[in-house]
Design a protein around this motif. Structure first.
Motif, PDB file in Angstrom:
ATOM      1  N   GLN A 165       1.762   2.019  -6.824  1.00  0.00           N
ATOM      2  CA  GLN A 165       2.985   2.797  -7.166  1.00  0.00           C
ATOM      3  C   GLN A 165       4.281   2.320  -6.583  1.00  0.00           C
ATOM      4  O   GLN A 165       5.428   2.984  -6.659  1.00  0.00           O
ATOM      5  N   ASN A 166       4.446   1.192  -5.611  1.00  0.00           N
ATOM      6  CA  ASN A 166       5.454   0.804  -5.050  1.00  0.00           C
ATOM      7  C   ASN A 166       6.229  -0.282  -6.008  1.00  0.00           C
ATOM      8  O   ASN A 166       5.712  -1.231  -6.221  1.00  0.00           O
ATOM      9  N   PRO A 167       7.343   0.187  -6.396  1.00  0.00           N
ATOM     10  CA  PRO A 167       8.030  -0.927  -7.429  1.00  0.00           C
ATOM     11  C   PRO A 167       8.704  -1.918  -6.606  1.00  0.00           C
ATOM     12  O   PRO A 167       9.122  -3.053  -7.212  1.00  0.00           O
ATOM     13  N   THR A 168       8.786  -2.054  -5.183  1.00  0.00           N
ATOM     14  CA  THR A 168       9.245  -3.123  -4.353  1.00  0.00           C
ATOM     15  C   THR A 168       8.531  -3.642  -3.451  1.00  0.00           C
ATOM     16  O   THR A 168       8.812  -3.450  -2.077  1.00  0.00           O
ATOM     17  N   GLY A 199       4.459 -11.724   2.519  1.00  0.00           N
ATOM     18  CA  GLY A 199       3.925 -11.855   3.580  1.00  0.00           C
ATOM     19  C   GLY A 199       4.971 -12.129   4.839  1.00  0.00           C
ATOM     20  O   GLY A 199       5.078 -11.560   5.946  1.00  0.00           O
ATOM     21  N   GLY A 200       6.073 -12.944   4.514  1.00  0.00           N
ATOM     22  CA  GLY A 200       7.419 -13.434   5.269  1.00  0.00           C
ATOM     23  C   GLY A 200       8.041 -11.885   5.494  1.00  0.00           C
ATOM     24  O   GLY A 200       8.527 -11.792   6.684  1.00  0.00           O
ATOM     25  N   THR A 201       8.459 -11.093   4.365  1.00  0.00           N
ATOM     26  CA  THR A 201       9.252 -10.204   4.668  1.00  0.00           C
ATOM     27  C   THR A 201       8.354  -9.011   5.642  1.00  0.00           C
ATOM     28  O   THR A 201       8.930  -8.237   6.523  1.00  0.00           O
ATOM     29  N   TRP A 202       7.246  -8.908   5.265  1.00  0.00           N
ATOM     30  CA  TRP A 202       6.300  -8.013   6.062  1.00  0.00           C
ATOM     31  C   TRP A 202       6.281  -8.419   7.526  1.00  0.00           C
ATOM     32  O   TRP A 202       6.215  -7.610   8.624  1.00  0.00           O
ATOM     33  N   ALA A 203       6.249  -9.753   7.759  1.00  0.00           N
ATOM     34  CA  ALA A 203       6.003 -10.202   9.051  1.00  0.00           C
ATOM     35  C   ALA A 203       7.402  -9.658   9.903  1.00  0.00           C
ATOM     36  O   ALA A 203       7.359  -9.207  11.309  1.00  0.00           O
ATOM     37  N   LYS A 204       8.562  -9.783   9.209  1.00  0.00           N
ATOM     38  CA  LYS A 204       9.907  -9.258   9.841  1.00  0.00           C
ATOM     39  C   LYS A 204       9.652  -7.728  10.188  1.00  0.00           C
ATOM     40  O   LYS A 204      10.079  -7.228  11.151  1.00  0.00           O
ATOM     41  N   GLU A 205       9.196  -6.978   9.090  1.00  0.00           N
ATOM     42  CA  GLU A 205       9.040  -5.498   9.504  1.00  0.00           C
ATOM     43  C   GLU A 205       8.024  -5.219  10.516  1.00  0.00           C
ATOM     44  O   GLU A 205       8.331  -4.306  11.269  1.00  0.00           O
ATOM     45  N   LEU A 206       7.110  -6.226  10.481  1.00  0.00           N
ATOM     46  CA  LEU A 206       5.967  -5.717  11.596  1.00  0.00           C
ATOM     47  C   LEU A 206       6.869  -6.025  13.030  1.00  0.00           C
ATOM     48  O   LEU A 206       6.425  -5.181  14.014  1.00  0.00           O
ATOM     49  N   ALA A 207       7.465  -7.181  13.057  1.00  0.00           N
ATOM     50  CA  ALA A 207       8.242  -7.318  14.095  1.00  0.00           C
ATOM     51  C   ALA A 207       9.275  -6.209  14.744  1.00  0.00           C
ATOM     52  O   ALA A 207       9.250  -5.862  15.895  1.00  0.00           O
ATOM     53  N   ALA A 208       9.748  -5.605  13.726  1.00  0.00           N
ATOM     54  CA  ALA A 208      10.890  -4.578  14.021  1.00  0.00           C
ATOM     55  C   ALA A 208      10.173  -3.466  14.543  1.00  0.00           C
ATOM     56  O   ALA A 208      10.593  -2.777  15.457  1.00  0.00           O
ATOM     57  N   GLU A 239      -2.426   3.951  14.645  1.00  0.00           N
ATOM     58  CA  GLU A 239      -2.855   2.839  13.869  1.00  0.00           C
ATOM     59  C   GLU A 239      -2.976   2.806  12.695  1.00  0.00           C
ATOM     60  O   GLU A 239      -2.766   1.768  11.858  1.00  0.00           O
ATOM     61  N   ASP A 240      -3.813   3.756  12.187  1.00  0.00           N
ATOM     62  CA  ASP A 240      -3.969   4.193  10.703  1.00  0.00           C
ATOM     63  C   ASP A 240      -2.960   4.374  10.112  1.00  0.00           C
ATOM     64  O   ASP A 240      -2.732   3.921   8.812  1.00  0.00           O
ATOM     65  N   ASP A 241      -2.016   4.949  10.575  1.00  0.00           N
ATOM     66  CA  ASP A 241      -0.632   5.188   9.628  1.00  0.00           C
ATOM     67  C   ASP A 241      -0.039   4.066   9.556  1.00  0.00           C
ATOM     68  O   ASP A 241       0.720   3.589   8.526  1.00  0.00           O
ATOM     69  N   VAL A 242       0.142   3.017  10.262  1.00  0.00           N
ATOM     70  CA  VAL A 242       0.780   1.579  10.318  1.00  0.00           C
ATOM     71  C   VAL A 242      -0.165   0.605   9.306  1.00  0.00           C
ATOM     72  O   VAL A 242       0.566   0.032   8.568  1.00  0.00           O
ATOM     73  N   GLU A 243      -1.436   0.940   9.377  1.00  0.00           N
ATOM     74  CA  GLU A 243      -2.140  -0.015   8.380  1.00  0.00           C
ATOM     75  C   GLU A 243      -1.945   0.614   6.999  1.00  0.00           C
ATOM     76  O   GLU A 243      -1.687  -0.169   6.159  1.00  0.00           O
ATOM     77  N   ASP A 244      -1.938   1.936   6.770  1.00  0.00           N
ATOM     78  CA  ASP A 244      -1.526   2.572   5.527  1.00  0.00           C
ATOM     79  C   ASP A 244      -0.099   2.265   4.983  1.00  0.00           C
ATOM     80  O   ASP A 244      -0.028   1.976   3.813  1.00  0.00           O
ATOM     81  N   TRP A 245       0.730   2.071   5.840  1.00  0.00           N
ATOM     82  CA  TRP A 245       2.194   1.719   5.740  1.00  0.00           C
ATOM     83  C   TRP A 245       2.347   0.202   5.399  1.00  0.00           C
ATOM     84  O   TRP A 245       2.863   0.006   3.990  1.00  0.00           O
ATOM     85  N   GLU A 246       1.339  -0.776   5.888  1.00  0.00           N
ATOM     86  CA  GLU A 246       1.257  -2.081   5.434  1.00  0.00           C
ATOM     87  C   GLU A 246       0.672  -2.025   4.092  1.00  0.00           C
ATOM     88  O   GLU A 246       1.083  -3.085   3.066  1.00  0.00           O
ATOM     89  N   ASP A 247      -0.201  -1.326   3.983  1.00  0.00           N
ATOM     90  CA  ASP A 247      -0.846  -1.428   2.520  1.00  0.00           C
ATOM     91  C   ASP A 247       0.004  -0.967   1.439  1.00  0.00           C
ATOM     92  O   ASP A 247       0.094  -1.460   0.272  1.00  0.00           O
ATOM     93  N   TRP A 248       0.911   0.141   1.696  1.00  0.00           N
ATOM     94  CA  TRP A 248       1.649   0.670   0.545  1.00  0.00           C
ATOM     95  C   TRP A 248       2.874  -0.294   0.355  1.00  0.00           C
ATOM     96  O   TRP A 248       3.245  -0.723  -0.734  1.00  0.00           O
ATOM     97  N   ARG A 249       3.345  -0.848   1.312  1.00  0.00           N
ATOM     98  CA  ARG A 249       4.537  -1.916   1.489  1.00  0.00           C
ATOM     99  C   ARG A 249       4.161  -3.137   0.632  1.00  0.00           C
ATOM    100  O   ARG A 249       4.912  -3.742  -0.203  1.00  0.00           O
ATOM    101  N   ARG A 250       2.930  -3.634   0.961  1.00  0.00           N
ATOM    102  CA  ARG A 250       2.503  -4.970   0.418  1.00  0.00           C
ATOM    103  C   ARG A 250       1.641  -4.967  -0.963  1.00  0.00           C
ATOM    104  O   ARG A 250       1.769  -5.816  -1.888  1.00  0.00           O
ATOM    105  N   ARG A 251       0.766  -3.627  -1.290  1.00  0.00           N
ATOM    106  CA  ARG A 251       0.013  -3.672  -2.269  1.00  0.00           C
ATOM    107  C   ARG A 251       0.008  -2.181  -3.060  1.00  0.00           C
ATOM    108  O   ARG A 251      -0.703  -2.356  -4.142  1.00  0.00           O
ATOM    109  N   GLY A 252       0.721  -1.409  -2.761  1.00  0.00           N
ATOM    110  CA  GLY A 252       0.797  -0.296  -3.469  1.00  0.00           C
ATOM    111  C   GLY A 252       1.023  -0.113  -4.810  1.00  0.00           C
ATOM    112  O   GLY A 252       2.012  -0.943  -5.163  1.00  0.00           O
TER     113      GLY A 252
END
Length: 470
Positions: free
Chosen positions: A113-116, A120-129, A98-111
């Motif tokens: 150093q993450n240029p992309t 919320g809409g895109t993350w909702a789709k990734e979460l569903a996947a 669960e911690d890995d998924v939460e860290d991944w969510e933090d990187w994808r949405r707020r990192g």
């Protein structure tokens, strides 16, 4: 890279996405069939060069394999990204917590150093996947529990999608795709060579409401025959639709532009490809023998082996392999071709639209478009047009119409069917938000009617959801 997972698809001959064929993988298709792998099934290869049979089982026969092909094409690269994130942490795909998924969510949405970063809409789709895959793996005992326990984000916006007014669409199409100046004159510096193709595709989507994949994988035999009608019906195959096949309708002027492309730009690309012998070397090519009245396609491959399928069950990848042997030689059965005369990947249209929007921005125009925006715009225009038609048929004013909500409720159902939606609520709540609760007057009988332009402009100013140009 040592930490990179690679994504392949069954039937692609051993070519990972964005890479070249792997040496020594000759005869791969026969081995894939012998293993019982499904056509266009994703294959994820770890950085160590291993394929986990448990992952293959999750993809082969499950809720994932029951998803539409377009959904599978969207989900598989997301798994690859998440697996690489885990690998960099020293974890395999089945060791996620669960911690890995939460860290991944933090990187994808707020990192930082993450240029992309995604919304919320895109993350909702990734979460569903992710939830889908790990649900399957947990039920089969491949992982102890599903690590995806995050709730769907609350900042998903459904009403901020954009529409284009008819005049804004024409400006974006002419300048962005057609090489015109904002003044309407030809741009002598324009070097685009596919303007006829690109404007025809945009007109098709704007008129019919087809999705990017649905319009982008159309075969020439699926194109309605041009005649003297205002609208022409066609069929969307279930294998390229989002959920199920349905009937679409395209207007006369849009179909006329598509037919013009077929007879000019496309024909020239085919002739040049034949001269170069481009079609003589293609692997997996299937020559269509006939398309029956019942909608079955029969073909032969280069070895003479026969095959057939229902037209509606042909996937995007299968459509790209189909060729027709005419009087002058082979040509692709696909409608949309690259400049080299080869079938165009439907995903390429995203870049075409982005470049067109960039060109408009460079010209100082505040107009842009995506394939989905053209679909939204068609739904908006059609709803207004159908309301207008009922107004005139029943002799009602917009105020009187309020007493006939049951009759006008059928308009929503008709637009739902034209878009291929399962739920009328999706049509009401998302696609047609600008006109909910408004008392509308006559619109859209003629896109060039100044009364219509004024009303669209009024809606644009009132809602802030419609791109318009004065």
């Amino acid at each position: 890279m040592a930490d990179e997972w690679r994504l392949f698809w069954v039937g692609d001959g051993g070519t990972p996405e964005g890479d070249r064929p792997v040496a020594g993988w000759e005869g791969l298709e026969e081995r894939e069939r012998a293993l019982g792998l499904r056509e266009r099934q994703p294959i994820l290869v770890s950085p160590e060069g291993r394929v986990d049979p448990r992952l293959s089982e999750c993809f082969r026969r499950s809720k994932f394999s029951a998803k539409a092909q377009g959904t599978q094409v969207t989900y598989a690269p997301l798994y690859r990204l998440f697996f690489m994130f885990l690998w960099q942490r020293g974890l395999d795909w089945d060791e996620a917590s669960e911690d890995d998924v939460e860290d991944w969510e933090d990187w994808r949405r707020r990192g930082a150093q993450n240029p992309t970063r995604v919304g919320g809409g895109t993350w909702a789709k990734e979460l569903a996947a992710l939830k889908l895959l790990y649900d399957i793996a947990a039920k089969r005992g491949f992982v102890p529990t599903n690590p995806v326990t995050l709730l769907a984000p609350t900042d998903v916006k459904t009403s901020d999608v954009k529409w284009l007014s008819p005049r804004a669409f024409r400006l974006w199409r002419n300048v962005g795709l057609g090489g015109m100046l904002p003044s309407g004159l030809e741009d002598e510096t324009w070097r685009g060579r596919c303007g006829g193709r690109d404007t025809a595709y945009a007109d098709l989507l704007y008129s019919s409401g087809l999705r990017r994949r649905e319009g982008g994988t159309m075969l020439t035999c699926e194109l309605p025959a041009l005649g003297q009608r205002n609208y022409y019906p066609g069929k969307v195959g279930q294998a390229v639709a989002k959920r199920a096949g349905y009937t679409f309708y395209v207007g006369h002027s849009a179909l006329q532009r598509v037919e013009g492309y077929r007879l000019s730009t496309r024909a020239l690309a085919v002739a040049c490809a034949r001269t170069r012998g481009a079609y003589d070397r293609l692997p997996g090519l299937r020559v269509v023998r006939e398309v029956t009245r019942a909608g079955r396609v029969r073909w032969r491959d280069r070895s003479g082996r026969a095959g057939e399928s229902a037209l509606g069950r042909l996937t995007a990848a299968e459509r790209m392999l189909l060729f027709v042997d005419g009087e002058d030689g082979l040509e692709p059965a696909m409608l949309w071709l690259s400049e080299s005369g080869l079938p165009l990947e439907y995903t390429s249209w995203t870049k075409v639209f982005e470049r067109a929007s960039d060109r408009c921005a460079a010209a100082g125009l505040n107009v842009f478009a995506t394939p989905k925006m053209l679909r939204h715009s068609m739904a908006l225009r059609m709803l207004i047009s159908l309301h207008n038609a009922l107004d005139r048929r029943l002799g009602l004013t917009p105020a009187q119409r309020l007493h006939y909500e049951e009759v006008y409720g059928q308009v929503w159902l008709m637009v739902k069917d034209m878009l291929g939606h399962r739920s009328e609520q999706v049509t009401r709540d998302v696609y047609l938000e600008p006109v909910r609760g408004l008392q509308l007057e006559s619109l859209l009988s003629d896109d060039d009617n100044p009364v219509n332009a004024e009303k669209i402009a009024e809606l644009a100013a009132r809602t802030g959801l419609i791109l318009d140009q004065a």
